[in-house]
Design a protein around this motif. Structure first.
Motif, PDB file in Angstrom:
ATOM      1  N   ASP A   1      44.073  51.921  29.042  1.00 12.50           N
ATOM      2  CA  ASP A   1      45.414  52.358  29.454  1.00 12.50           C
ATOM      3  C   ASP A   1      45.685  52.011  30.916  1.00 12.50           C
ATOM      4  O   ASP A   1      46.809  51.644  31.277  1.00 12.50           O
ATOM      5  CB  ASP A   1      45.580  53.861  29.239  1.00 12.50           C
ATOM      6  CG  ASP A   1      45.661  54.244  27.768  1.00 12.50           C
ATOM      7  OD1 ASP A   1      45.830  53.331  26.940  1.00 12.50           O
ATOM      8  OD2 ASP A   1      45.540  55.444  27.454  1.00 12.50           O
ATOM      9  N   GLN A   2      44.663  52.140  31.744  1.00 19.10           N
ATOM     10  CA  GLN A   2      44.812  51.807  33.165  1.00 19.10           C
ATOM     11  C   GLN A   2      45.048  50.311  33.338  1.00 19.10           C
ATOM     12  O   GLN A   2      45.855  49.896  34.184  1.00 19.10           O
ATOM     13  CB  GLN A   2      43.566  52.246  33.934  1.00 19.10           C
ATOM     14  CG  GLN A   2      43.702  52.126  35.445  1.00 19.10           C
ATOM     15  CD  GLN A   2      42.536  52.774  36.181  1.00 19.10           C
ATOM     16  OE1 GLN A   2      41.913  53.710  35.681  1.00 19.10           O
ATOM     17  NE2 GLN A   2      42.234  52.270  37.367  1.00 19.10           N
ATOM     18  N   ILE A   3      44.356  49.507  32.547  1.00 19.68           N
ATOM     19  CA  ILE A   3      44.585  48.057  32.599  1.00 19.68           C
ATOM     20  C   ILE A   3      46.008  47.746  32.163  1.00 19.68           C
ATOM     21  O   ILE A   3      46.731  46.981  32.814  1.00 19.68           O
ATOM     22  CB  ILE A   3      43.590  47.318  31.680  1.00 19.68           C
ATOM     23  CG1 ILE A   3      42.160  47.572  32.120  1.00 19.68           C
ATOM     24  CG2 ILE A   3      43.889  45.820  31.685  1.00 19.68           C
ATOM     25  CD1 ILE A   3      41.128  47.063  31.124  1.00 19.68           C
ATOM     26  N   ALA A   4      46.441  48.352  31.044  1.00 20.60           N
ATOM     27  CA  ALA A   4      47.767  48.076  30.493  1.00 20.60           C
ATOM     28  C   ALA A   4      48.879  48.446  31.471  1.00 20.60           C
ATOM     29  O   ALA A   4      49.934  47.798  31.499  1.00 20.60           O
ATOM     30  CB  ALA A   4      47.952  48.826  29.183  1.00 20.60           C
ATOM     31  N   ALA A   5      48.642  49.455  32.298  1.00 15.16           N
ATOM     32  CA  ALA A   5      49.667  49.883  33.253  1.00 15.16           C
ATOM     33  C   ALA A   5      49.999  48.787  34.261  1.00 15.16           C
ATOM     34  O   ALA A   5      51.102  48.752  34.810  1.00 15.16           O
ATOM     35  CB  ALA A   5      49.215  51.148  33.976  1.00 15.16           C
ATOM     36  N   PHE A   6      49.073  47.882  34.496  1.00 14.16           N
ATOM     37  CA  PHE A   6      49.339  46.796  35.445  1.00 14.16           C
ATOM     38  C   PHE A   6      50.349  45.786  34.902  1.00 14.16           C
ATOM     39  O   PHE A   6      50.929  45.026  35.681  1.00 14.16           O
ATOM     40  CB  PHE A   6      48.036  46.089  35.825  1.00 14.16           C
ATOM     41  CG  PHE A   6      47.186  46.854  36.792  1.00 14.16           C
ATOM     42  CD1 PHE A   6      47.575  47.007  38.116  1.00 14.16           C
ATOM     43  CD2 PHE A   6      45.990  47.435  36.381  1.00 14.16           C
ATOM     44  CE1 PHE A   6      46.803  47.718  39.023  1.00 14.16           C
ATOM     45  CE2 PHE A   6      45.204  48.145  37.271  1.00 14.16           C
ATOM     46  CZ  PHE A   6      45.608  48.300  38.585  1.00 14.16           C
ATOM     47  N   THR A   7      50.567  45.758  33.603  1.00 15.02           N
ATOM     48  CA  THR A   7      51.552  44.819  33.057  1.00 15.02           C
ATOM     49  C   THR A   7      52.958  45.163  33.530  1.00 15.02           C
ATOM     50  O   THR A   7      53.829  44.293  33.566  1.00 15.02           O
ATOM     51  CB  THR A   7      51.511  44.809  31.518  1.00 15.02           C
ATOM     52  OG1 THR A   7      51.807  46.122  31.015  1.00 15.02           O
ATOM     53  CG2 THR A   7      50.145  44.365  31.020  1.00 15.02           C
ATOM     54  N   ALA A   8      53.193  46.429  33.893  1.00  7.99           N
ATOM     55  CA  ALA A   8      54.501  46.832  34.403  1.00  7.99           C
ATOM     56  C   ALA A   8      54.622  46.585  35.904  1.00  7.99           C
ATOM     57  O   ALA A   8      55.734  46.551  36.445  1.00  7.99           O
ATOM     58  CB  ALA A   8      54.754  48.313  34.102  1.00  7.99           C
ATOM     59  N   ARG A   9      53.503  46.392  36.583  1.00  2.12           N
ATOM     60  CA  ARG A   9      53.509  46.232  38.043  1.00  2.12           C
ATOM     61  C   ARG A   9      53.288  44.789  38.476  1.00  2.12           C
ATOM     62  O   ARG A   9      53.613  44.437  39.614  1.00  2.12           O
ATOM     63  CB  ARG A   9      52.427  47.133  38.653  1.00  2.12           C
ATOM     64  CG  ARG A   9      52.602  48.610  38.331  1.00  2.12           C
ATOM     65  CD  ARG A   9      51.437  49.439  38.849  1.00  2.12           C
ATOM     66  NE  ARG A   9      51.310  49.335  40.291  1.00  2.12           N
ATOM     67  CZ  ARG A   9      50.214  49.675  40.971  1.00  2.12           C
ATOM     68  NH1 ARG A   9      49.135  50.100  40.320  1.00  2.12           N
ATOM     69  NH2 ARG A   9      50.176  49.564  42.286  1.00  2.12           N
ATOM     70  N   LEU A  10      52.691  43.995  37.595  1.00  5.58           N
ATOM     71  CA  LEU A  10      52.436  42.583  37.894  1.00  5.58           C
ATOM     72  C   LEU A  10      53.152  41.747  36.846  1.00  5.58           C
ATOM     73  O   LEU A  10      52.739  41.718  35.674  1.00  5.58           O
ATOM     74  CB  LEU A  10      50.925  42.311  37.864  1.00  5.58           C
ATOM     75  CG  LEU A  10      50.112  42.897  39.019  1.00  5.58           C
ATOM     76  CD1 LEU A  10      48.628  42.943  38.669  1.00  5.58           C
ATOM     77  CD2 LEU A  10      50.332  42.092  40.295  1.00  5.58           C
ATOM     78  N   PRO A  11      54.229  41.053  37.224  1.00  6.97           N
ATOM     79  CA  PRO A  11      55.082  40.389  36.236  1.00  6.97           C
ATOM     80  C   PRO A  11      54.393  39.292  35.433  1.00  6.97           C
ATOM     81  O   PRO A  11      54.829  38.963  34.331  1.00  6.97           O
ATOM     82  CB  PRO A  11      56.225  39.815  37.084  1.00  6.97           C
ATOM     83  CG  PRO A  11      55.693  39.749  38.478  1.00  6.97           C
ATOM     84  CD  PRO A  11      54.741  40.888  38.596  1.00  6.97           C
ATOM     85  N   ASN A  12      53.319  38.725  35.961  1.00  4.50           N
ATOM     86  CA  ASN A  12      52.648  37.618  35.273  1.00  4.50           C
ATOM     87  C   ASN A  12      51.219  37.967  34.876  1.00  4.50           C
ATOM     88  O   ASN A  12      50.342  37.103  34.840  1.00  4.50           O
ATOM     89  CB  ASN A  12      52.660  36.367  36.163  1.00  4.50           C
ATOM     90  CG  ASN A  12      54.071  35.889  36.444  1.00  4.50           C
ATOM     91  OD1 ASN A  12      54.872  35.755  35.525  1.00  4.50           O
ATOM     92  ND2 ASN A  12      54.385  35.649  37.711  1.00  4.50           N
ATOM     93  N   PHE A  13      51.009  39.264  34.578  1.00  6.73           N
ATOM     94  CA  PHE A  13      49.678  39.729  34.199  1.00  6.73           C
ATOM     95  C   PHE A  13      49.584  39.946  32.695  1.00  6.73           C
ATOM     96  O   PHE A  13      50.449  40.569  32.082  1.00  6.73           O
ATOM     97  CB  PHE A  13      49.336  41.042  34.907  1.00  6.73           C
ATOM     98  CG  PHE A  13      48.064  41.689  34.419  1.00  6.73           C
ATOM     99  CD1 PHE A  13      46.847  41.055  34.573  1.00  6.73           C
ATOM    100  CD2 PHE A  13      48.096  42.931  33.789  1.00  6.73           C
ATOM    101  CE1 PHE A  13      45.672  41.637  34.111  1.00  6.73           C
ATOM    102  CE2 PHE A  13      46.935  43.523  33.329  1.00  6.73           C
ATOM    103  CZ  PHE A  13      45.714  42.880  33.494  1.00  6.73           C
TER     104      PHE A  13
END
Length: 342
Positions: A254-266
């Motif tokens: 879940d913590q990894i997935a949260a970065f998809t909202a903060r990093l546009p190309n992740f």
């Protein structure tokens, strides 16, 4: 305003110094009681030569070619007696910290949370002492944590960002392991002592695509890197592959997935090796690496995991003739369980 200069010594120790505007690195280090190599301090002997890994700076024109050639300067070599930074910088120092009369920093911290993840791992969260300076480190580096009452320590990578007062670590559970046994009886309020930071595995500056390969609790340094990239508003293409042995070993997804909202190309993918798993991606990390990212030759590859995984990726790249723009890796070996006393 001061610039932060990270000095990475060849024995893995990293020390941070503040450098005033217009101040030379050598002078800043001496002011911080770190005796970098030097002889003349006038740009003549070349004794203070180091490598600038990142950052911007000016070398002036008061040194001679015998001390630093044009080719060396183009390759990132610098003379610390002449180098004046204009940003934060990372320098590789080709001697040990001990030879410069400096050593590891000690950080005192208090346990704030211990969160087990089945029998796979434990998230350990710490807060540094009130009034103490937040620890400096490069995203991806580790510290040694003294196990209370044992006289021994264990090494763990930060999973949080540099400068935070709250520190996080992802620790593999080892049956009858020294740290695992202590964590099983530890509680919020317990005290720990950390020394470091250490390690040459850390995120470098750049604009090209990034491929992160994590095995098990080798995920920790990538969480630190992703947090730094997110706070910087990075738009780099980033793909993380997180490989584990069993379904239960997948933690902090879940913590990894949260970065998809903060990093546009992740983007990221999880992989489970157990053939009996129902996970949609099974097998090994090397079977799921994006060929398009690797084929272009512009990707920076970062790899952290157990030795078999690291060796498998290295052999895969070599055998297929794949040459990334840069390749950085760190092996970790789970700490051995305690031996029964005779």
């Amino acid at each position: 305003m001061c610039y932060t200069i990270a000095l990475n010594f060849e024995d893995g120790v990293t020390r941070f110094v503040d450098c005033k505007p217009g101040e030379k690195i050598l002078d800043a280090a001496f002011r911080n009681k770190i005796n970098l190599p030097m002889d003349c301090s006038d740009g003549v002997c070349g004794t203070c030569k180091c490598r600038a890994e990142s950052g911007s700076y000016d070398l002036g024109d008061e040194y001679i070619d015998d001390a630093l050639t044009e080719d060396e300067a183009r390759g990132g070599l610098v003379l610390t007696c002449q180098m004046v930074p204009s940003s934060d910088c990372v320098l590789s120092v080709p001697v040990t910290a001990a030879s410069c009369k400096t050593g590891q920093q000690t950080i005192a911290a208090t346990v704030t949370r211990i969160a087990p993840h089945h029998d796979a791992a434990v998230v350990l969260e710490l807060a540094i002492d009130e009034g103490a300076t937040a620890p400096g480190f490069l995203p991806g580096q580790y510290v040694n944590i003294a196990v209370p009452g044992s006289g021994d320590h264990r090494s763990y990578s930060f999973s949080t960002a540099p400068g935070d007062r709250d520190l996080g670590f992802l620790i593999k559970k080892i049956p009858d392991g020294l740290m695992s046994n202590w964590l099983a009886r530890a509680a919020a309020g317990d005290r720990l002592e950390l020394t470091g930071p250490m390690g040459s595995f850390y995120l470098r500056e750049g604009e090209g695509p990034l491929l992160f390969l994590a095995g098990g609790t080798g995920l920790a340094p990538f969480l630190s890197m992703l947090e730094v990239l997110a706070r910087a508003g990075s738009r780099r293409q980033i793909h993380l592959i997180y490989g584990v042995t069993r379904d239960l070993d997948l933690v902090l997804v879940d913590q990894i997935a949260a970065f998809t909202a903060r990093l546009p190309n992740f983007t990221f993918a999880t992989v489970v090796a157990d053939p009996a798993s129902d996970h949609p991606r099974k097998g090994w990390v090397i079977q799921h690496m994006p060929e398009d990212m690797l084929a272009a030759g512009e990707v920076d590859v970062y790899l952290c995991g157990p030795p078999p995984m690291v060796d498998a990726v290295r052999h895969y790249l070599d055998d297929d003739g794949i040459r990334p723009a840069s390749f950085h890796y760190e092996k970790f070996t789970p700490n051995a369980p305690l031996k029964a006393s005779a």
